[in-house]
Design an enzyme around this catalytic site. Structure first.
Site, mmCIF file in Angstrom:
data_model
loop_
_atom_site.group_PDB
_atom_site.id
_atom_site.type_symbol
_atom_site.label_atom_id
_atom_site.label_comp_id
_atom_site.label_asym_id
_atom_site.label_seq_id
_atom_site.Cartn_x
_atom_site.Cartn_y
_atom_site.Cartn_z
ATOM 1 N N GLU A 166 0.803 -1.221 0.000
ATOM 2 C CA GLU A 166 0.000 0.000 0.000
ATOM 3 C C GLU A 166 0.844 1.284 0.000
ATOM 4 O O GLU A 166 0.795 2.074 0.948
ATOM 5 C CB GLU A 166 -0.959 -0.008 1.190
ATOM 6 C CG GLU A 166 -1.934 -1.165 1.165
ATOM 7 C CD GLU A 166 -2.973 -1.089 2.293
ATOM 8 O OE1 GLU A 166 -2.903 -0.156 3.119
ATOM 9 O OE2 GLU A 166 -3.857 -1.960 2.334
ATOM 10 N N GLU A 361 -5.337 -8.673 1.096
ATOM 11 C CA GLU A 361 -5.960 -8.299 2.365
ATOM 12 C C GLU A 361 -7.450 -8.078 2.137
ATOM 13 O O GLU A 361 -7.843 -7.410 1.188
ATOM 14 C CB GLU A 361 -5.391 -6.998 2.955
ATOM 15 C CG GLU A 361 -4.021 -7.092 3.560
ATOM 16 C CD GLU A 361 -3.592 -5.775 4.186
ATOM 17 O OE1 GLU A 361 -4.464 -4.971 4.599
ATOM 18 O OE2 GLU A 361 -2.374 -5.536 4.259
#
Length: 474
Positions: A166, A361
């Site tokens: 991320e 995720e």
């Protein structure tokens, strides 16, 4: 019996964690501070004043957690390496940090669990931040050197390597809004950090290729936003374009070899000349990857609003209003909407044809508690996970090459600026005693992974249910 939707043979079921969120032991065996160790000690920045000093103490209790992974039965485990354990001081490598991950990987392999390694999950060494951190181009080359060190030690056993987790959060939450470490509030700095993070990714891909066996999978994980306009008006569509640009395309396009999107550069031209890009950088960033990790929790809805100020985490967003969620939400206040996961996966098939995808995720925080009988009845989480797994199946049915799904997270953990109050784990952690208690969702997910299937019909999002018995008989 409910009909079951089966997944392709070899579909990878896993769970995920990150080093700073579970390891604790922040000063053990030579580890020095990361930017998060520094950040959490600023008054008022973390809910409850929590830190990562101990959390779940996975560094000392990894054998207990490995036993939980074996009980869960999911075949893959995604974890991150703490850079400050490996290089606690400039150009000084500490074998004790490498030894810890070496033992972990050895034991995962012995247990039949595939290790999936992330090199950077936000814990930049503080000494590198003192040299400029991600605002400094030099950090990209330091990251590539660190990647090569870890690859040489673990590359004979780790099949999947992720460079960055991320980078949008690292850049825009860490340098734009300041709600993440290192806590800067400067949109121009956030844009510079974006480029240097991407440069670090590309340099690390090259370093990993040179250090790892052939056919090793090298990946990047992005928290791509499924951005939806509030209405079909041109103004709302343009608002969605702008947020999609700064959240998604500013990362996707250069990694896929298309360079930085011209419209995004125009949107942020009043903030930055983006003059950090040098000859050859875009070629480095576009070093081919073998798969793309997708982290998804909820969609984002936006509308045009001339009076809306610029949101610090989204440079160039003045005039865009983020709409509050409607319908059920998690303890984070995030809407529960599995369809957004299907949509983002289908979109990526068009954006990156031929590139395999992993959902690296996906999960939900709820206000869990242990009942008097010692059980954690988290039916909302079971419903959330099953609904989103079904959304993955819907994408596969539409021709998307999704190779796996990783539930976030194995353990309750330190949830960044929210501290330890938000619980995402399949396993409840009592932070006082460090006792682990598998939740009902743990058993539901274990049954799902064993069956390689999900019920064709699931309860409405946000329903409180227990699907474990049904899955167990599937």
């Amino acid at each position: 019996m409910t009909d079951m939707l089966t997944f392709p043979d070899g579909f990878r079921w896993g769970t995920a964690t990150s080093a700073y969120q579970i390891e604790g032991a922040v000063h053990a065996d030579g580890r020095t501070d990361s930017i998060w160790d520094t950040f959490v000690r600023r008054p008022g920045v973390i809910d409850g004043g929590d830190t990562g000093d101990v959390v779940a103490d996975h560094y000392h209790r990894w054998r207990e957690d490995l036993a939980l992974l074996r009980e869960l039965g999911a075949g893959d485990y995604r974890f991150s390496v703490a850079w400050p354990r490996i290089e606690p001081r400039p150009a000084v490598l500490d074998h004790r940090g490498l030894d810890f991950y070496d033992r972990l990987v050895d034991n995962l392999c012995a247990a039949g669990i595939t290790p999936v390694l992330t090199l950077y999950h936000w814990d930049l060494p503080q000494w590198l931040e003192d040299q400029g951190g991600w605002a400094n181009r030099h950090t990209a080359w330091r990251f590539a050197a660190y990647a090569a060190v870890v690859a040489r030690r673990l590359g004979d056993r780790v099949r999947t390597w992720t460079t960055l987790n991320e980078p949008w959060c690292s850049a825009f939450l860490g340098h734009g809004s300041g709600i993440h470490a290192p806590g800067h509030r400067d949109p121009d700095l956030a844009l510079r950090a974006t480029h240097h993070l991407l440069l670090a990714h590309g340099a690390a891909v090259t370093a990993l290729r040179a250090s790892l066996p052939a056919h090793t999978e090298i990946s990047l994980t992005l928290n791509l936003h499924q951005v939806r306009p509030a209405t079909a008006t041109p103004a709302d569509a343009d608002a969605a374009r702008r947020i999609d640009g700064i959240a998604n395309r500013i990362f996707l396009d250069p990694v896929l070899g298309r360079g930085y999107p011209a419209d995004v550069l125009a949107d942020v031209a009043h903030l930055s000349r983006f003059d950090v890009v040098r000859d050859g950088d875009l070629d480095r960033i576009a070093a081919p990857i073998d798969s793309l990790g997708v982290n998804y929790y909820s969609p984002t809805t936006v509308a045009a609003d001339p009076d809306a100020p610029e949101t610090p985490a989204y440079p160039g967003s003045a005039g865009v209003r983020f709409r509050p969620p409607s319908g059920p939400v998690t303890a984070m206040g995030w809407p529960v909407d599995p369809s957004g996961l299907t949509d983002i996966l289908v979109r990526l098939t068009a954006d990156a044809p031929g590139l395999p995808l992993l959902v690296t995720e996906n999960g939900a925080a709820y206000a869990d508690h242990i009942d008097p009988d010692g059980r954690v009845r988290d039916g909302e989480r079971s419903a959330y996970l099953l609904g989103h797994v079904r959304a993955v199946h819907a994408a596969i049915a539409r021709g998307v090459d999704v190779r796996g799904y990783f539930a976030w997270s194995l353990l309750d953990n330190f949830e960044w600026s929210f501290g330890c109050a938000k619980r995402f784990g399949l396993v409840h952690v009592d932070y006082a005693s460090l006792r682990r208690t598998p939740k009902d969702s743990f058993h539901a997910y274990a049954a799902l992974a064993r069956a390689n299937a999900v019920p064709a019909a699931v309860p409405a999002a946000g329903s409180v249910v227990d699907l474990t018995p049904e899955l167990s008989t599937g």
